[in-house]
Structure formats: C-alpha cells, structure tokens
Design a protein around this motif. Structure first.
Motif, PDB file in Angstrom:
ATOM      1  N   LEU A   1       0.822  -1.211   0.000  1.00  0.00           N
ATOM      2  CA  LEU A   1       0.000   0.000   0.000  1.00  0.00           C
ATOM      3  C   LEU A   1       0.858   1.265   0.000  1.00  0.00           C
ATOM      4  O   LEU A   1       0.446   2.302  -0.532  1.00  0.00           O
ATOM      5  CB  LEU A   1      -0.947  -0.002   1.202  1.00  0.00           C
ATOM      6  CG  LEU A   1      -2.117  -0.995   1.107  1.00  0.00           C
ATOM      7  CD1 LEU A   1      -2.867  -1.063   2.427  1.00  0.00           C
ATOM      8  CD2 LEU A   1      -3.062  -0.588  -0.015  1.00  0.00           C
ATOM      9  N   GLN A   2       2.014   1.168   0.598  1.00  0.00           N
ATOM     10  CA  GLN A   2       2.920   2.323   0.536  1.00  0.00           C
ATOM     11  C   GLN A   2       3.355   2.589  -0.896  1.00  0.00           C
ATOM     12  O   GLN A   2       3.450   3.739  -1.326  1.00  0.00           O
ATOM     13  CB  GLN A   2       4.146   2.068   1.410  1.00  0.00           C
ATOM     14  CG  GLN A   2       3.879   2.216   2.899  1.00  0.00           C
ATOM     15  CD  GLN A   2       5.159   2.114   3.719  1.00  0.00           C
ATOM     16  OE1 GLN A   2       6.221   1.778   3.197  1.00  0.00           O
ATOM     17  NE2 GLN A   2       5.050   2.392   5.012  1.00  0.00           N
ATOM     18  N   ALA A   3       3.606   1.512  -1.642  1.00  0.00           N
ATOM     19  CA  ALA A   3       4.032   1.670  -3.032  1.00  0.00           C
ATOM     20  C   ALA A   3       2.859   1.961  -3.961  1.00  0.00           C
ATOM     21  O   ALA A   3       3.027   2.633  -4.985  1.00  0.00           O
ATOM     22  CB  ALA A   3       4.749   0.402  -3.493  1.00  0.00           C
ATOM     23  N   ARG A   4       1.665   1.466  -3.614  1.00  0.00           N
ATOM     24  CA  ARG A   4       0.481   1.647  -4.469  1.00  0.00           C
ATOM     25  C   ARG A   4      -0.728   1.878  -3.561  1.00  0.00           C
ATOM     26  O   ARG A   4      -1.435   0.948  -3.184  1.00  0.00           O
ATOM     27  CB  ARG A   4       0.277   0.420  -5.347  1.00  0.00           C
ATOM     28  CG  ARG A   4      -0.790   0.578  -6.424  1.00  0.00           C
ATOM     29  CD  ARG A   4      -0.932  -0.726  -7.221  1.00  0.00           C
ATOM     30  NE  ARG A   4      -1.905  -0.601  -8.292  1.00  0.00           N
ATOM     31  CZ  ARG A   4      -1.588  -0.219  -9.534  1.00  0.00           C
ATOM     32  NH1 ARG A   4      -0.333   0.075  -9.840  1.00  0.00           N
ATOM     33  NH2 ARG A   4      -2.526  -0.144 -10.468  1.00  0.00           N
ATOM     34  N   PRO A   5      -1.007   3.111  -3.212  1.00  0.00           N
ATOM     35  CA  PRO A   5      -2.078   3.415  -2.255  1.00  0.00           C
ATOM     36  C   PRO A   5      -3.459   2.948  -2.698  1.00  0.00           C
ATOM     37  O   PRO A   5      -4.347   2.759  -1.855  1.00  0.00           O
ATOM     38  CB  PRO A   5      -2.023   4.939  -2.146  1.00  0.00           C
ATOM     39  CG  PRO A   5      -0.622   5.300  -2.513  1.00  0.00           C
ATOM     40  CD  PRO A   5      -0.234   4.307  -3.567  1.00  0.00           C
ATOM     41  N   THR A   6      -3.665   2.767  -3.998  1.00  0.00           N
ATOM     42  CA  THR A   6      -4.993   2.350  -4.488  1.00  0.00           C
ATOM     43  C   THR A   6      -5.184   0.838  -4.476  1.00  0.00           C
ATOM     44  O   THR A   6      -6.246   0.342  -4.871  1.00  0.00           O
ATOM     45  CB  THR A   6      -5.192   2.856  -5.927  1.00  0.00           C
ATOM     46  OG1 THR A   6      -4.152   2.320  -6.763  1.00  0.00           O
ATOM     47  CG2 THR A   6      -5.149   4.386  -5.973  1.00  0.00           C
ATOM     48  N   LEU A   7      -4.178   0.108  -4.023  1.00  0.00           N
ATOM     49  CA  LEU A   7      -4.235  -1.347  -4.141  1.00  0.00           C
ATOM     50  C   LEU A   7      -5.413  -1.945  -3.379  1.00  0.00           C
ATOM     51  O   LEU A   7      -6.064  -2.878  -3.865  1.00  0.00           O
ATOM     52  CB  LEU A   7      -2.931  -1.972  -3.637  1.00  0.00           C
ATOM     53  CG  LEU A   7      -2.864  -3.503  -3.721  1.00  0.00           C
ATOM     54  CD1 LEU A   7      -2.973  -3.967  -5.159  1.00  0.00           C
ATOM     55  CD2 LEU A   7      -1.579  -4.024  -3.094  1.00  0.00           C
ATOM     56  N   GLU A   8      -5.726  -1.433  -2.212  1.00  0.00           N
ATOM     57  CA  GLU A   8      -6.826  -1.993  -1.422  1.00  0.00           C
ATOM     58  C   GLU A   8      -8.141  -1.938  -2.195  1.00  0.00           C
ATOM     59  O   GLU A   8      -8.860  -2.937  -2.300  1.00  0.00           O
ATOM     60  CB  GLU A   8      -6.967  -1.254  -0.096  1.00  0.00           C
ATOM     61  CG  GLU A   8      -8.118  -1.797   0.760  1.00  0.00           C
ATOM     62  CD  GLU A   8      -8.386  -0.932   1.981  1.00  0.00           C
ATOM     63  OE1 GLU A   8      -9.557  -0.553   2.171  1.00  0.00           O
ATOM     64  OE2 GLU A   8      -7.427  -0.655   2.721  1.00  0.00           O
TER      65      GLU A   8
END
Length: 420
Positions: free
Chosen positions: A176-183
């Motif tokens: 999530l740090q690398a891709r905040p939209t992952l969730e």
C-alpha cells in the motif's frame, strides 16, 4: 445464527444483531467454538457466551476434540461445528468478516495463482451471509469503542507462522505504501470475480441439466446429463466443471479441473477417474456422476427390508400382484431376516439351469442387464439371512420362495430414476 469468536469483529456483529433483532423481531442464536488451543480460546468462548446470554440470546458452544495446530484444521473443525448448529436450528449463518478480510483473501489467492472463481473470495455466492464485508476493520473498532464493548484479541493474530498474519502485518502495508490504491483495486477484483461467478452459474443453470441428491449414506452426489456437455471445448469445460462441483461442496483444484474436462471429452462408458479431495467422476451411457468414496455404497451396512421404504433411488413395498416374469417383483419369506444393501464383490445368486441349481456372481447378472459402472456400485440386493435372493430389476433367485414352507410376501421395487 451468529458465529461469535469473542474478538472485536464478531463481538461488534453480536451487538449490532441484537439491536436489529429488537426492531425486526428476528430470532437469533449464537454459536461459539473453543479450539482447545489454550487458555485464550477458552476465555474467548466464555466471553462470547456470557455476553450473548446477557442480551437474552441462546448460545451453543462447541469444543475441538483433537490437538489440531494448523489453520486448516482449526477452520475445518470450526466450520463443521457452525454448519451442524445451523442445520439443527434451521438458521442462516452470519459471520463478521470485514472489507479488510476480503482484501487479504483476494491478495492471498492472487499470490497462489487463483483463477476467477477463487478471486471472488468472500464475495462469492454462499449460504453464509457476511453483512459487514463492506465495513472496514477500523470502523468496527470505532463502533466497539463507542458502544463500550468488550472483546479479546487473539494472540495467534500476531504470530508470523500464519500466512494471513504475514500479509496483514507486513506485505499488504508495504504494498500500500508503493500503491495506495491497491486496497480498493483488490476489493474491486473480488466484486468482478463474484459477478463472473454469478454469470457462470446462470449459464450452467440454463444450459446444463444436473441433479444434486443424497444417497442412502446421506452423501451428496451430482448427476450431469452427458449430452449437455458434449459440444463444449476443453477450456469451456474447465469453467463449467468447477461450477458444477461446487454444487456438492467440492472445490476442484487446477489438476482436478483439467482431469474432469479431459475425461468429459474422452472418457468411456463405465470409466471413472479421481478428481480432487477423494471425489471421483464416473461415466454412464447418459450421465456423468460426481461422488465421494466409490466403495462407500458397496460397504454400507444392510438395512431391514420393510414396506414401504426408500433405499437410495429405489422404493420397496409389499403388493398382491403376482410376480410372473417381472424382475421388479419377488416372492420372499415373510420374516425378520430380509435386508437390503448395495451388492458387494463376491455376492452370488442361486438360479436354476436345467435340473440343477447353480450360483453365479451378482456382477455378471448386472453386466448382462447392461447396468453400467455409473450405477452399478450402489445397485441393491435383497438378502434372506446371508443369502442373496433378489437383484431388483435384474433377477430373482430360483430358490427364493422355496425355503422353509413358511408364509411368503410379494415385494415390488421401483427405480425412481431409470436413467442408466
């Protein structure tokens, strides 16, 4: 039926359901399971029990009877208990799974290379309801704090030995740090996969005739009309068979799916293959049958023959009709020794050949009658004492009525589904 573990999520569900039930006149029951894994498990079950009773909700408590120490073993024991309670109370199971649980599940299954069926995760159609699956865990935490609820944190949730814990505590936060939209992307993948599953279900319902039934041993079996599968290419069958298998509670793995698809295209009448988890797929002239434990039917205990009765797909009843040459009727001794069971290798039937009585194996009579491997393993025989006196629909023993000279009764048998 509320599945309550004593943790934050399930104690919030209990509080919410208690509030809703007062307004909607719902009947509730709580099921809590002690995994027997230590002091915490007993304390959690006790907390769930006390809280539910204080709210006026009845509780059923289960406890593991073995020393299981794996996630899979705990899960199997817990779900076995929950489903048993749901059946006994005629209830729908509600769990406290959250949005966070769904995101973690989709990620876990993606890491394992799951297809669309698996990626649906907790959003897949199920007889288990998950009313909190769109609620975040931190929202439940805020709710529980505001309501002054008590809960116990499971100490195993911090142990890195379990994959879900590693995903929850380490991998997912880093991603999530690398891709905040992952969730939100993972959650959307689960929703799209669930919709795909619903579409597959609808297509299979519309185009493939199948029947789920319970055999005499109460095990689920699936029959599928072979003609309805005949024109599908192998890749389509790899989509269809997992959907069909799910109807008897079987989750086909990749290997089992491929084997089922290949067997559908190439399997011969009377053939059978192992698929997944101790299940097998068999082919008859007109059907495929997916069932568990091929020898279970042949090894079932005998049941006393009575009138009327249903045994698997066959019914038995006494009648005044003379048998004549009808193999579905037989004159038998009227006593307590009559029993019905599935035939077994080595069973023999006595017949007259010329002036002599001879015995011949039951399996040869079944073969002569054209009864295929699809149905043969569970075909019934009727015994008087230890002697086979009747193969319903196939042949009566020529010695069946010529016994002690005692009273006789005529039985009629009917095969409820003559689709062999």
């Amino acid at each position: 039926m509320l599945a309550v573990s004593g943790g934050l999520d399930s104690m919030s569900l209990l509080d919410l359901a208690a509030s809703v039930s007062k307004r909607r006149a719902c009947s509730l029951v709580v099921a809590t399971f002690d995994h027997a894994s230590g002091r915490h498990a007993a304390r959690a079950a006790s907390l769930a029990t006390r809280t539910a009773l204080s709210l006026g909700i009845p509780v059923v408590v289960g406890r593991s009877g073995d020393n299981a120490r794996t996630e899979a073993a705990w899960r199997a024991a817990r779900w076995g208990f929950l489903h048993a309670v749901a059946r006994s109370t005629n209830a729908v199971i509600l769990t406290a799974h959250t949005r966070d649980d769904q995101v973690e599940t989709v990620l876990m299954r993606a890491l394992r290379g799951a297809g669309a069926r698996g990626l649906a995760g907790l959003r897949a159609a199920s007889d288990v309801r998950r009313p909190l699956v769109e609620v975040r865990r931190d929202e439940l935490h805020a709710y529980a704090k505001a309501r002054g609820l008590h809960w116990l944190d499971d100490p195993t949730n911090s142990q890195p030995a379990y994959l879900r814990n590693r995903i929850r505590r380490d991998l997912l936060p880093s991603l999530l740090q690398a891709r905040p939209t992952l969730e939100s992307e993972l959650f959307a993948i689960g929703d799209r996969a669930a919709e795909w599953r619903r579409e597959v279900t609808a297509l299979v319902d519309a185009g493939i005739r199948s029947e789920v039934r319970r055999n005499a041993g109460n095990a689920l079996t699936l029959d599928v009309l072979a003609d309805d599968l005949a024109n599908y290419p192998e890749e389509s069958l790899c989509v269809i068979w997992p959907e069909l298998a799910a109807r008897v509670g079987l989750a086909l793995d990749r290997r089992g799916t491929r084997r089922a698809a290949e067997f559908t295209a190439e399997g011969r009448v009377g053939g059978r293959i192992q698929v997944s988890g101790g299940w097998e797929l068999m082919r008859s002239r007109g059907h495929f049958e997916l069932r568990r434990d091929v020898l279970a039917a042949a090894n079932r205990d005998a049941q006393a023959l009575r009138s009327p009765m249903t045994w698997d797909r066959w019914t038995f009843a006494s009648t005044t009709t003379t048998p004549v040459a009808d193999p579905w009727r037989a004159v038998l001794p009227r006593d307590d020794s009559l029993q019905v069971r599935a035939w077994r290798p080595g069973d023999r039937l006595t017949i007259r050949r010329g002036d002599h009585l001879i015995t011949r194996k039951v399996k040869y009579f079944l073969s002569d009658a054209g009864i295929s491997g699809h149905i043969r393993a569970r075909w019934p025989v009727v015994l008087a004492g230890n002697e086979v006196v009747w193969i319903p629909g196939v042949r009566r023993s020529d010695a069946a009525a010529a016994r002690s000279g005692g009273p006789l009764v005529t039985y009629a048998c009917d095969y409820l589904d003559r689709r062999s």
